[in-house]
Design an enzyme around this catalytic site. Structure first.
Site, PDB file in Angstrom:
ATOM      1  CG  ASP A  15     -79.045  49.158 -32.940  1.00  0.00           C
ATOM      2  OD1 ASP A  15     -78.185  48.537 -32.293  1.00  0.00           O
ATOM      3  OD2 ASP A  15     -80.016  49.729 -32.404  1.00  0.00           O
ATOM      4  CG  ASP A  22     -75.043  64.646 -42.206  1.00  0.00           C
ATOM      5  OD1 ASP A  22     -76.066  64.859 -41.526  1.00  0.00           O
ATOM      6  OD2 ASP A  22     -73.897  64.655 -41.737  1.00  0.00           O
ATOM      7  CB  THR A  36     -84.080  55.961 -26.602  1.00  0.00           C
ATOM      8  OG1 THR A  36     -83.377  55.707 -25.386  1.00  0.00           O
ATOM      9  CG2 THR A  36     -84.377  57.455 -26.657  1.00  0.00           C
ATOM     10  CD  GLU A  62     -81.112  57.447 -21.376  1.00  0.00           C
ATOM     11  OE1 GLU A  62     -80.973  58.597 -20.934  1.00  0.00           O
ATOM     12  OE2 GLU A  62     -80.788  56.433 -20.746  1.00  0.00           O
ATOM     13  CE1 TYR A 119     -79.643  59.351 -28.174  1.00  0.00           C
ATOM     14  CE2 TYR A 119     -80.835  58.671 -26.204  1.00  0.00           C
ATOM     15  CZ  TYR A 119     -80.400  58.412 -27.489  1.00  0.00           C
ATOM     16  OH  TYR A 119     -80.732  57.223 -28.097  1.00  0.00           O
ATOM     17  CE  LYS A 124     -82.309  58.891 -30.731  1.00  0.00           C
ATOM     18  NZ  LYS A 124     -82.430  58.052 -31.940  1.00  0.00           N
ATOM     19  NE  ARG A 145     -74.028  49.980 -26.458  1.00  0.00           N
ATOM     20  CZ  ARG A 145     -74.915  50.950 -26.576  1.00  0.00           C
ATOM     21  NH1 ARG A 145     -74.993  51.668 -27.688  1.00  0.00           N
ATOM     22  NH2 ARG A 145     -75.775  51.208 -25.602  1.00  0.00           N
TER      23      ARG A 145
HETATM   24  P1  NAP Z   1     -74.385  53.983 -32.970  1.00  0.00           P
HETATM   25  O1  NAP Z   1     -73.604  52.708 -32.964  1.00  0.00           O
HETATM   26  O2  NAP Z   1     -73.853  55.152 -32.239  1.00  0.00           O
HETATM   27  O3  NAP Z   1     -74.632  54.379 -34.496  1.00  0.00           O
HETATM   28  C1  NAP Z   1     -75.086  55.658 -34.867  1.00  0.00           C
HETATM   29  C2  NAP Z   1     -75.022  55.759 -36.376  1.00  0.00           C
HETATM   30  O4  NAP Z   1     -75.527  57.034 -36.773  1.00  0.00           O
HETATM   31  C3  NAP Z   1     -73.606  55.650 -36.977  1.00  0.00           C
HETATM   32  O5  NAP Z   1     -73.682  54.898 -38.152  1.00  0.00           O
HETATM   33  C4  NAP Z   1     -73.269  57.096 -37.303  1.00  0.00           C
HETATM   34  O6  NAP Z   1     -72.333  57.246 -38.350  1.00  0.00           O
HETATM   35  C5  NAP Z   1     -74.648  57.571 -37.760  1.00  0.00           C
HETATM   36  N1  NAP Z   1     -74.807  59.031 -37.802  1.00  0.00           N
HETATM   37  C6  NAP Z   1     -74.594  59.915 -36.798  1.00  0.00           C
HETATM   38  N2  NAP Z   1     -74.880  61.162 -37.214  1.00  0.00           N
HETATM   39  C7  NAP Z   1     -75.279  61.068 -38.505  1.00  0.00           C
HETATM   40  C8  NAP Z   1     -75.708  61.999 -39.459  1.00  0.00           C
HETATM   41  N3  NAP Z   1     -75.769  63.311 -39.186  1.00  0.00           N
HETATM   42  N4  NAP Z   1     -76.077  61.564 -40.693  1.00  0.00           N
HETATM   43  C9  NAP Z   1     -75.995  60.255 -40.990  1.00  0.00           C
HETATM   44  N5  NAP Z   1     -75.588  59.301 -40.115  1.00  0.00           N
HETATM   45  C10 NAP Z   1     -75.239  59.710 -38.887  1.00  0.00           C
HETATM   46  O7  NAP Z   1     -75.858  53.727 -32.407  1.00  0.00           O
HETATM   47  P2  NAP Z   1     -76.642  52.353 -32.176  1.00  0.00           P
HETATM   48  O8  NAP Z   1     -76.313  51.838 -30.818  1.00  0.00           O
HETATM   49  O9  NAP Z   1     -76.495  51.476 -33.356  1.00  0.00           O
HETATM   50  O10 NAP Z   1     -78.144  52.883 -32.077  1.00  0.00           O
HETATM   51  C11 NAP Z   1     -78.948  53.016 -33.241  1.00  0.00           C
HETATM   52  C12 NAP Z   1     -80.080  53.985 -32.964  1.00  0.00           C
HETATM   53  O11 NAP Z   1     -80.884  53.494 -31.891  1.00  0.00           O
HETATM   54  C13 NAP Z   1     -79.655  55.377 -32.540  1.00  0.00           C
HETATM   55  O12 NAP Z   1     -80.599  56.272 -33.066  1.00  0.00           O
HETATM   56  C14 NAP Z   1     -79.749  55.365 -31.025  1.00  0.00           C
HETATM   57  O13 NAP Z   1     -79.979  56.670 -30.529  1.00  0.00           O
HETATM   58  C15 NAP Z   1     -80.960  54.461 -30.841  1.00  0.00           C
HETATM   59  N6  NAP Z   1     -80.991  53.682 -29.614  1.00  0.00           N
HETATM   60  C16 NAP Z   1     -79.929  52.915 -29.258  1.00  0.00           C
HETATM   61  C17 NAP Z   1     -80.005  52.128 -28.114  1.00  0.00           C
HETATM   62  C18 NAP Z   1     -78.866  51.234 -27.703  1.00  0.00           C
HETATM   63  O14 NAP Z   1     -78.844  50.806 -26.542  1.00  0.00           O
HETATM   64  N7  NAP Z   1     -77.929  50.900 -28.596  1.00  0.00           N
HETATM   65  C19 NAP Z   1     -81.194  52.118 -27.358  1.00  0.00           C
HETATM   66  C20 NAP Z   1     -82.250  52.913 -27.772  1.00  0.00           C
HETATM   67  C21 NAP Z   1     -82.157  53.678 -28.910  1.00  0.00           C
HETATM   68  P3  NAP Z   1     -70.731  57.227 -38.082  1.00  0.00           P
HETATM   69  O15 NAP Z   1     -70.343  55.775 -38.141  1.00  0.00           O
HETATM   70  O16 NAP Z   1     -70.213  58.036 -39.206  1.00  0.00           O
HETATM   71  O17 NAP Z   1     -70.509  57.821 -36.721  1.00  0.00           O
HETATM   72  O1  F7E Z   2     -74.461  54.332 -19.774  1.00  0.00           O
HETATM   73  C1  F7E Z   2     -73.202  54.749 -16.413  1.00  0.00           C
HETATM   74  C2  F7E Z   2     -73.921  55.914 -17.084  1.00  0.00           C
HETATM   75  O2  F7E Z   2     -73.536  55.301 -21.871  1.00  0.00           O
HETATM   76  C3  F7E Z   2     -75.151  53.402 -18.959  1.00  0.00           C
HETATM   77  C4  F7E Z   2     -77.424  54.540 -25.466  1.00  0.00           C
HETATM   78  O3  F7E Z   2     -77.368  53.484 -26.395  1.00  0.00           O
HETATM   79  O4  F7E Z   2     -78.920  53.356 -24.014  1.00  0.00           O
HETATM   80  C5  F7E Z   2     -77.653  53.976 -24.079  1.00  0.00           C
HETATM   81  O5  F7E Z   2     -77.574  55.050 -23.151  1.00  0.00           O
HETATM   82  C6  F7E Z   2     -75.023  53.817 -17.502  1.00  0.00           C
HETATM   83  C7  F7E Z   2     -75.313  55.296 -17.247  1.00  0.00           C
HETATM   84  O6  F7E Z   2     -75.716  53.971 -21.908  1.00  0.00           O
HETATM   85  C8  F7E Z   2     -69.693  55.070 -17.253  1.00  0.00           C
HETATM   86  O7  F7E Z   2     -73.891  57.068 -16.269  1.00  0.00           O
HETATM   87  C9  F7E Z   2     -70.867  54.647 -15.486  1.00  0.00           C
HETATM   88  O8  F7E Z   2     -76.024  55.435 -16.058  1.00  0.00           O
HETATM   89  O9  F7E Z   2     -73.592  52.792 -21.589  1.00  0.00           O
HETATM   90  P1  F7E Z   2     -74.238  54.092 -21.338  1.00  0.00           P
HETATM   91  P2  F7E Z   2     -77.009  54.881 -21.666  1.00  0.00           P
HETATM   92  O10 F7E Z   2     -76.676  56.221 -21.173  1.00  0.00           O
HETATM   93  O11 F7E Z   2     -77.955  54.072 -20.849  1.00  0.00           O
HETATM   94  C10 F7E Z   2     -80.035  54.207 -24.284  1.00  0.00           C
HETATM   95  C11 F7E Z   2     -81.288  53.382 -24.186  1.00  0.00           C
HETATM   96  C12 F7E Z   2     -79.887  54.961 -25.542  1.00  0.00           C
HETATM   97  O12 F7E Z   2     -80.863  55.301 -26.203  1.00  0.00           O
HETATM   98  C13 F7E Z   2     -78.541  55.505 -25.853  1.00  0.00           C
HETATM   99  O13 F7E Z   2     -78.415  55.779 -27.253  1.00  0.00           O
HETATM  100  O14 F7E Z   2     -73.650  53.616 -17.116  1.00  0.00           O
HETATM  101  N1  F7E Z   2     -71.732  54.824 -16.513  1.00  0.00           N
HETATM  102  N2  F7E Z   2     -69.611  54.810 -15.905  1.00  0.00           N
HETATM  103  C14 F7E Z   2     -71.037  55.080 -17.632  1.00  0.00           C
HETATM  104  N3  F7E Z   2     -71.421  55.299 -18.899  1.00  0.00           N
HETATM  105  C15 F7E Z   2     -70.457  55.509 -19.835  1.00  0.00           C
HETATM  106  N4  F7E Z   2     -70.812  55.701 -21.122  1.00  0.00           N
HETATM  107  N5  F7E Z   2     -69.129  55.534 -19.491  1.00  0.00           N
HETATM  108  C16 F7E Z   2     -68.692  55.323 -18.217  1.00  0.00           C
HETATM  109  O15 F7E Z   2     -67.474  55.333 -17.933  1.00  0.00           O
END
Ligand code: NAP
Ligand code: F7E
Length: 340
Positions: free
Chosen positions: A16, A61, A128, A130, A152, A156, A187
């Site tokens: 993101d 950080d 999130t 979640e 997690y 959050k 991703r």
């Molecule tokens: P991501 O790809 O895992 O990126 C996480 C970022 O946080 C990376 O740049 C990571 O740096 C940085 N980071 C981790 N620990 C840190 C620390 N202690 N200090 C500074 N930076 C740190 O996550 P994303 O999918 O872009 O998601 C962005 C945000 O939205 C997250 O807060 C996630 O929990 C939330 N979110 C995501 C989703 C989704 O589906 N993607 C949905 C709902 C909420 P490095 O590159 O060094 O690891």
């Molecule tokens: O899992 C199932 C797993 O890890 C989705 C994060 O961005 O969205 C994300 O969290 C589903 C779950 O995403 C595997 O058990 C099956 O039911 O891709 P995921 P997540 O857990 O929904 C929320 C909104 C966030 O906030 C989070 O930051 O898929 N699943 N097999 C698996 N999941 C993973 N990772 N790996 C597997 O092999």
């Protein structure tokens, strides 16, 4: 281009953070991206931005309060987007303390620095879906009760409640985006969608180079997955970062759910990626491995984003199947490049 605002993005190197950096640079912002020290290069998603004059990476950080205090008091940005997190739900069961420190104490450090040194800075927190856990509510909105069921989500929830507190007690312009799952070619590698699209791309590449279809265990290793019965509401990350920006442009701070309003099982995702992109049956390649099951999982999530639509005019533009196609295509093109 005239620079009219400054923004600090934490998590710039993440999925993101990279799209949001692009969006804000296009809008003429000066963007400061927080990057944590690493022994390897973590800038793959933002390589194309690094030489832009309005883009500056700053080492730091979010768990280090001194570093965050100095940064925010020094820059006094118009907007802070806190996207940094330990974002993998499965990993949070294995690293609960790290998850709590980064996801809960991190945003506390930022909000305190804003309150003490830059109270006019607007703040976005990455909340999130979640947070809802396993709920009986069919479509989850801002008023759906939260029952987080992973380290997690619990970390959050702390941050989510902080946003409310700082908004009401200290008048900080703080918003929380309750975002449902969102994906893209950027991703992270160990999320389920990326595992699937990368694997399908590998099969396509194999088929280009060989006659016929690959046989699991002979020509290609299986794809090991956990619970494929769970359902998620998936959108594209580009749509989501636009929603984050809209929240901070509105005239009052609030919380908003962002999601597509449609739910699909992981198995649906598999079907579309395998059959749609490669004409293959996922059952011939997937092996269920208990290692990827979580101690608790969420069975079904589906967003009710009507508030964001009504107030902010936000709606997703990229369809589920188009998102899968573009993820597979991108992974496939990366493999083709490696052939030469
Ligand atoms: P991501 O790809 O895992 O990126 C996480 C970022 O946080 C990376 O740049 C990571 O740096 C940085 N980071 C981790 N620990 C840190 C620390 N202690 N200090 C500074 N930076 C740190 O996550 P994303 O999918 O872009 O998601 C962005 C945000 O939205 C997250 O807060 C996630 O929990 C939330 N979110 C995501 C989703 C989704 O589906 N993607 C949905 C709902 C909420 P490095 O590159 O060094 O690891
Ligand atoms: O899992 C199932 C797993 O890890 C989705 C994060 O961005 O969205 C994300 O969290 C589903 C779950 O995403 C595997 O058990 C099956 O039911 O891709 P995921 P997540 O857990 O929904 C929320 C909104 C966030 O906030 C989070 O930051 O898929 N699943 N097999 C698996 N999941 C993973 N990772 N790996 C597997 O092999």
């Amino acid at each position: 281009m005239k620079i009219n605002k400054t923004a600090l993005i934490t998590g710039t190197t993440g999925q993101d953070g990279s799209y949001l950096s692009e969006l804000l640079l296009e809008k003429g912002y000066k963007v400061y991206g927080l990057i944590r020290r690493s022994s390897v290069n973590t800038t793959e998603r933002i390589t194309h931005l690094i030489n832009k004059s309005n883009f500056e990476l700053i080492e730091g950080d979010i768990t280090d309060s001194a570093c965050i205090y100095e940064l925010i008091s020094g820059i006094k940005p118009n907007e802070v987007y806190n996207l940094a997190a330990m974002s993998h739900v499965g990993t949070s069961f294995k690293q609960p303390v790290v998850s709590c420190t980064v996801n809960a104490i991190g945003p506390l450090n930022i909000l305190e620095a804003i309150r003490q040194t830059s109270p006019k800075t607007k703040f976005y927190q990455a909340s999130t879906s979640e947070l809802f856990g396993n709920t009986d509510v069919v479509s989850q909105s801002e008023i759906t009760p939260m029952k987080p069921n992973s380290p997690y989500a619990i970390s959050k929830l702390y941050a989510h409640q902080l946003v409310n507190l700082y908004r009401n007690a200290y008048n900080v312009f703080a918003c929380a985006g309750i975002l449902f799952n969102h994906e893209s070619p950027r991703r992270g590698e160990n999320f389920v969608t990326k595992k699937i699209t990368k694997y399908v791309a590998m099969l396509l590449n194999w088929m280009d180079l060989n006659d016929g279809f690959p046989t699991k265990g002979v020509d290609v290793p299986p794809l090991f997955l956990g619970n494929i019965g769970t359902k998620r509401d998936w959108s594209h990350a580009k749509d989501m970062v636009y929603g984050m920006w809209l929240m901070l442009q509105y005239n009052k701070p609030d919380d908003y759910v962002l999601g597509s309003g449609k739910t699909h099982s992981v198995e649906n995702f598999l079907d579309i990626a395998f059959a749609g992109s490669a004409g293959l049956d996922y059952k011939d390649y997937v092996v269920i491995d208990k290692k990827f099951y979580r101690p608790m999982d969420i069975n079904l999530l589906c967003a009710d984003s009507s508030k964001a639509k009504r107030v902010l005019g936000w709606k997703p533009t990229i369809h589920f199947t188009d998102m899968i196609d573009c993820m597979v295509q991108d992974d496939y093109e990366k493999l083709i490049k490696c052939r030469d």
